[in-house]
Enzyme design. Structure first.
Site, mmCIF file in Angstrom:
data_model
loop_
_atom_site.group_PDB
_atom_site.id
_atom_site.type_symbol
_atom_site.label_atom_id
_atom_site.label_comp_id
_atom_site.label_asym_id
_atom_site.label_seq_id
_atom_site.Cartn_x
_atom_site.Cartn_y
_atom_site.Cartn_z
ATOM 1 N N LYS A 1 -14.970 -12.724 -5.027
ATOM 2 C CA LYS A 1 -15.104 -12.866 -3.571
ATOM 3 C C LYS A 1 -15.900 -11.686 -3.003
ATOM 4 O O LYS A 1 -15.420 -10.557 -2.997
ATOM 5 C CB LYS A 1 -13.729 -12.902 -2.891
ATOM 6 C CG LYS A 1 -13.870 -13.385 -1.449
ATOM 7 C CD LYS A 1 -12.701 -13.051 -0.565
ATOM 8 C CE LYS A 1 -12.783 -11.692 0.042
ATOM 9 N NZ LYS A 1 -13.949 -11.432 0.913
ATOM 10 N N GLU B 1 -10.358 0.367 -6.827
ATOM 11 C CA GLU B 1 -11.257 1.491 -6.555
ATOM 12 C C GLU B 1 -11.328 1.580 -5.042
ATOM 13 O O GLU B 1 -11.840 0.669 -4.391
ATOM 14 C CB GLU B 1 -12.618 1.214 -7.196
ATOM 15 C CG GLU B 1 -13.424 2.486 -7.384
ATOM 16 C CD GLU B 1 -14.357 2.702 -6.230
ATOM 17 O OE1 GLU B 1 -13.990 3.488 -5.332
ATOM 18 O OE2 GLU B 1 -15.419 2.086 -6.207
ATOM 19 N N CYS C 1 -18.199 5.297 -1.366
ATOM 20 C CA CYS C 1 -16.804 5.725 -1.513
ATOM 21 C C CYS C 1 -16.709 7.139 -2.060
ATOM 22 O O CYS C 1 -15.796 7.882 -1.733
ATOM 23 C CB CYS C 1 -16.036 4.743 -2.377
ATOM 24 S SG CYS C 1 -16.864 4.383 -3.904
ATOM 25 N N GLU D 1 -11.224 9.287 5.920
ATOM 26 C CA GLU D 1 -12.516 8.766 5.465
ATOM 27 C C GLU D 1 -13.246 8.122 6.647
ATOM 28 O O GLU D 1 -12.707 7.230 7.299
ATOM 29 C CB GLU D 1 -12.287 7.718 4.368
ATOM 30 C CG GLU D 1 -13.574 7.158 3.811
ATOM 31 C CD GLU D 1 -13.358 6.152 2.683
ATOM 32 O OE1 GLU D 1 -12.537 5.234 2.852
ATOM 33 O OE2 GLU D 1 -14.008 6.285 1.634
HETATM 34 P P1 NAD Z 1 -11.694 -3.819 3.137
HETATM 35 O O1 NAD Z 1 -10.953 -3.058 2.108
HETATM 36 O O2 NAD Z 1 -10.898 -4.507 4.177
HETATM 37 O O3 NAD Z 1 -12.613 -4.946 2.443
HETATM 38 C C1 NAD Z 1 -13.039 -4.898 1.103
HETATM 39 C C2 NAD Z 1 -12.905 -6.270 0.486
HETATM 40 O O4 NAD Z 1 -11.540 -6.655 0.488
HETATM 41 C C3 NAD Z 1 -13.652 -7.380 1.218
HETATM 42 O O5 NAD Z 1 -14.162 -8.315 0.281
HETATM 43 C C4 NAD Z 1 -12.557 -8.041 2.037
HETATM 44 O O6 NAD Z 1 -12.827 -9.373 2.358
HETATM 45 C C5 NAD Z 1 -11.385 -7.938 1.094
HETATM 46 N N1 NAD Z 1 -10.083 -7.999 1.754
HETATM 47 C C6 NAD Z 1 -9.753 -7.540 2.981
HETATM 48 N N2 NAD Z 1 -8.458 -7.781 3.242
HETATM 49 C C7 NAD Z 1 -7.954 -8.402 2.145
HETATM 50 C C8 NAD Z 1 -6.671 -8.893 1.802
HETATM 51 N N3 NAD Z 1 -5.646 -8.808 2.643
HETATM 52 N N4 NAD Z 1 -6.504 -9.460 0.595
HETATM 53 C C9 NAD Z 1 -7.516 -9.537 -0.277
HETATM 54 N N5 NAD Z 1 -8.770 -9.102 -0.001
HETATM 55 C C10 NAD Z 1 -8.977 -8.531 1.192
HETATM 56 O O7 NAD Z 1 -12.737 -2.845 3.771
HETATM 57 P P2 NAD Z 1 -13.494 -2.975 5.192
HETATM 58 O O8 NAD Z 1 -12.575 -3.365 6.287
HETATM 59 O O9 NAD Z 1 -14.663 -3.833 4.989
HETATM 60 O O10 NAD Z 1 -13.926 -1.468 5.408
HETATM 61 C C11 NAD Z 1 -13.017 -0.590 6.015
HETATM 62 C C12 NAD Z 1 -13.061 0.748 5.371
HETATM 63 O O11 NAD Z 1 -12.897 0.630 3.965
HETATM 64 C C13 NAD Z 1 -14.374 1.491 5.477
HETATM 65 O O12 NAD Z 1 -14.532 2.109 6.695
HETATM 66 C C14 NAD Z 1 -14.267 2.448 4.343
HETATM 67 O O13 NAD Z 1 -13.497 3.553 4.716
HETATM 68 C C15 NAD Z 1 -13.546 1.659 3.295
HETATM 69 N N6 NAD Z 1 -14.447 1.076 2.273
HETATM 70 C C16 NAD Z 1 -14.477 1.631 1.060
HETATM 71 C C17 NAD Z 1 -15.319 1.110 0.097
HETATM 72 C C18 NAD Z 1 -15.397 1.704 -1.264
HETATM 73 O O14 NAD Z 1 -16.404 1.520 -1.950
HETATM 74 N N7 NAD Z 1 -14.364 2.377 -1.736
HETATM 75 C C19 NAD Z 1 -16.125 0.028 0.385
HETATM 76 C C20 NAD Z 1 -16.049 -0.555 1.647
HETATM 77 C C21 NAD Z 1 -15.193 -0.019 2.574
#
Ligand code: NAD
Length: 502
Positions: A191, A266, A300, A402
């Site tokens: 996904k 991660e 990240c 972060e």
């Molecule tokens: P997120 O963790 O919500 O999203 C990452 C992925 O997880 C997306 O594919 C999303 O659809 C999925 N997801 C979200 N909620 C889920 C759930 N309940 N169950 C399963 N999958 C789920 O991240 P975001 O809201 O897009 O970004 C927010 C913050 O996350 C950013 O500001 C940053 O601090 C952090 N981030 C970190 C990384 C990294 O590489 N470590 C990458 C993106 C964002």
């Protein structure tokens, strides 16, 4: 095919066919509900197109397709060398289509086109070729026990793997997860992040073209709380590998407990970059710039907390500001001299701006940037000037949380113990960078820093051959390198009686 693809012309003039369906069993299909969501160009805030959004029923279909593929002779009995060859073929196809893939990545994500083309697409090709080479080298062991027993282990696939990826490196993060999973003989339901659904759909068709059997790779766009949750809780998914925020990572752990799924996470970071008094300050400033400003600061492992010895603090800050000013050209991501494009979404843009307000109200010194950048096109888009705060205290939110943007905090220290203690004073433990010419200090500090990765005299030059991952609340498990295979294979012990009689 017509209702699952659209003809598009990208801002750089490239015309191509954009799939918009769910990729299940090597075919693009609409979602069962017909629901779609829009993908927005972060450079001008206009809708690019909308794609089908998976619901529970679609996740179930994909999980079943992946299970069937796992057991089918076409995949299960395929010699691992042939699996590797399919992956090599796929990598060749990605290379052939790299300009289109890079165009879509830049349009949807906002990262500079040259970065998409050279870094992200390079990473996809390298990672697939690297893991293709591993496909026939994932071996078990023979184990000496007694004269009456022969024991050996088999390294077998985990099964049907659910992979959830973020929006900051859409294609590269997909490759980090798909490469080792396929090399080890798993099948996958992946996904993508809802902010960047497009490039991966174009890449999906290349799996079919390369000759992967139907159901081995399934790609479902969808919302995290709908499709993501359905994937994590589905009883037919054996493992979940996730990259994203620490908050979501914790939710996934809880949800995965229901079926006791194997998980790899991660997550976030607030990685320190420590500059000692004997460092080559010009080099430190240049690497520090890459370490935080690359990819719009949306990395990240970004070294977002800079700690500098107080004897060289002023000199370092001046050099760092100069490095940012001379190199961080903000602009249209399709222009070749652009270093920094827009933040990926309005939500991320607002988030970074809110941390700028927080830094100001907590009394840190705004040394540079701190405002939206409006000189691109007609003034729309989520552009922010690279932002530097100095005079930052350890209890400030901007020091502890972060931000995930072109945003860095700089503080000073007086001795090595203080530097290590403060570098480790965080719930995160992803990366860390150290600048010093003293080799004893470099290796001692590298060993004492609580992080999954430490760079000595560089920052963020990660490599597909080297393990990547975090400790503490930055994650569980490793990706990349040989260590990345651990997440996608399991060890079965076989005991052979060669003489024990009862
Ligand atoms: P997120 O963790 O919500 O999203 C990452 C992925 O997880 C997306 O594919 C999303 O659809 C999925 N997801 C979200 N909620 C889920 C759930 N309940 N169950 C399963 N999958 C789920 O991240 P975001 O809201 O897009 O970004 C927010 C913050 O996350 C950013 O500001 C940053 O601090 C952090 N981030 C970190 C990384 C990294 O590489 N470590 C990458 C993106 C964002």
């Amino acid at each position: 095919m017509s209702n699952v693809s659209v003809q598009l012309t990208a801002p750089n003039g490239r015309k191509y066919t954009q799939p918009i369906g769910l990729f299940i069993n090597n075919e693009f299909v609409p979602s069962k509900s017909g629901d779609k969501f829009a993908s927005i160009n972060p450079s001008d805030e206009k809708e690019i197109t909308s794609v089908y959004a998976a619901g529970e029923e679609d996740v179930d279909l994909a999980a079943k397709a992946a299970r069937k593929a796992l057991k089918a002779d076409s995949w299960k009995l395929l010699p691992p060398t042939e699996r590797g060859n399919l992956m090599l073929k796929f990598a060749d196809l990605v290379e052939q289509h790299k300009e289109t893939l890079a165009t879509i990545e830049t349009w949807d994500n906002g990262k500079p086109y040259q970065v998409s083309l050279n870094d992200d697409l390079g990473e996809v090709v390298n990672t697939f070729r690297y893991y293709a080479g591993w496909a026939d080298k994932v071996h078990g062991q023979t184990i000496s026990t007694t004269h009456e027993k022969f024991a050996y282990t088999l390294r077998q696939p985990v099964g049907v793997v659910g992979q959830i990826i973020p929006w900051n490196f859409p294609l590269a993060m997909a490759a980090w997860k798909l490469g080792p999973a396929l090399a080890c003989g798993n099948t996958v339901v992946l996904k993508p992040a809802e902010q960047t659904p497009l490039s991966i759909l174009y890449m999906a068709s290349l799996f079919k073209e390369a000759g992967f059997p139907p159901g081995v790779v399934n790609i479902l766009n969808g919302l995290g709380r709908v499709a993501g949750t359905a994937l994590v809780t589905h009883p037919g998914i054996d493992k979940v590998a996730f990259t994203g925020s620490t908050t979501t990572g914790k939710e996934i752990m809880k949800m995965a407990a229901g079926t006791m799924k194997n998980i790899t996470l991660e997550t976030g970071g607030k990685s320190p970059l420590v500059v000692f008094s004997d460092a080559d300050l010009e080099q430190a400033a240049k690497w520090a710039h890459i370490g935080i400003m690359y990819n719009q600061g949306q990395v990240c492992t970004a070294t977002s907390r800079i700690l500098v010895h107080d004897s060289v603090y002023d000199k370092f800050v001046a050099l760092f500001k100069e490095a940012v000013k001379s190199t961080s050209k903000v602009g249209n991501p399709f222009e070749d001299d652009t270093f920094q494009g827009p933040q990926v979404t309005k939500a991320q843009y607002d988030r970074v701006l809110s941390y700028i307000e927080s830094g100001k109200s907590e009394g840190a010194t705004l040394a540079s940037g701190g405002v939206p950048y409006k000189n691109v096109g007609d003034g729309k888009g989520f552009f922010i000037e690279p932002t530097i705060f100095t005079n930052v205290k350890d209890n400030m939110r901007i020091y502890r949380e972060e931000v995930f943007g072109p945003f860095v905090v700089i503080s000073s220290f007086v001795n090595v113990d203080e530097a290590v203690t403060r570098a480790n004073d965080t719930t995160y433990g992803l990366g860390a960078a150290i600048f010093t010419k003293d080799i004893e200090r470099a290796h001692r500090v590298a060993s004492e820093i609580e992080a999954g990765m430490v760079w000595i005299n560089s920052s963020n030059d990660s490599d597909f051959r080297v393990p990547f991952g975090g400790v503490k609340q930055s994650g569980i498990g490793r990706e990349l390198g040989e260590a990345g295979l651990e997440a996608y294979s399991q060890t079965k012990a076989v005991h052979v009686n060669i003489g024990a009689k009862l």
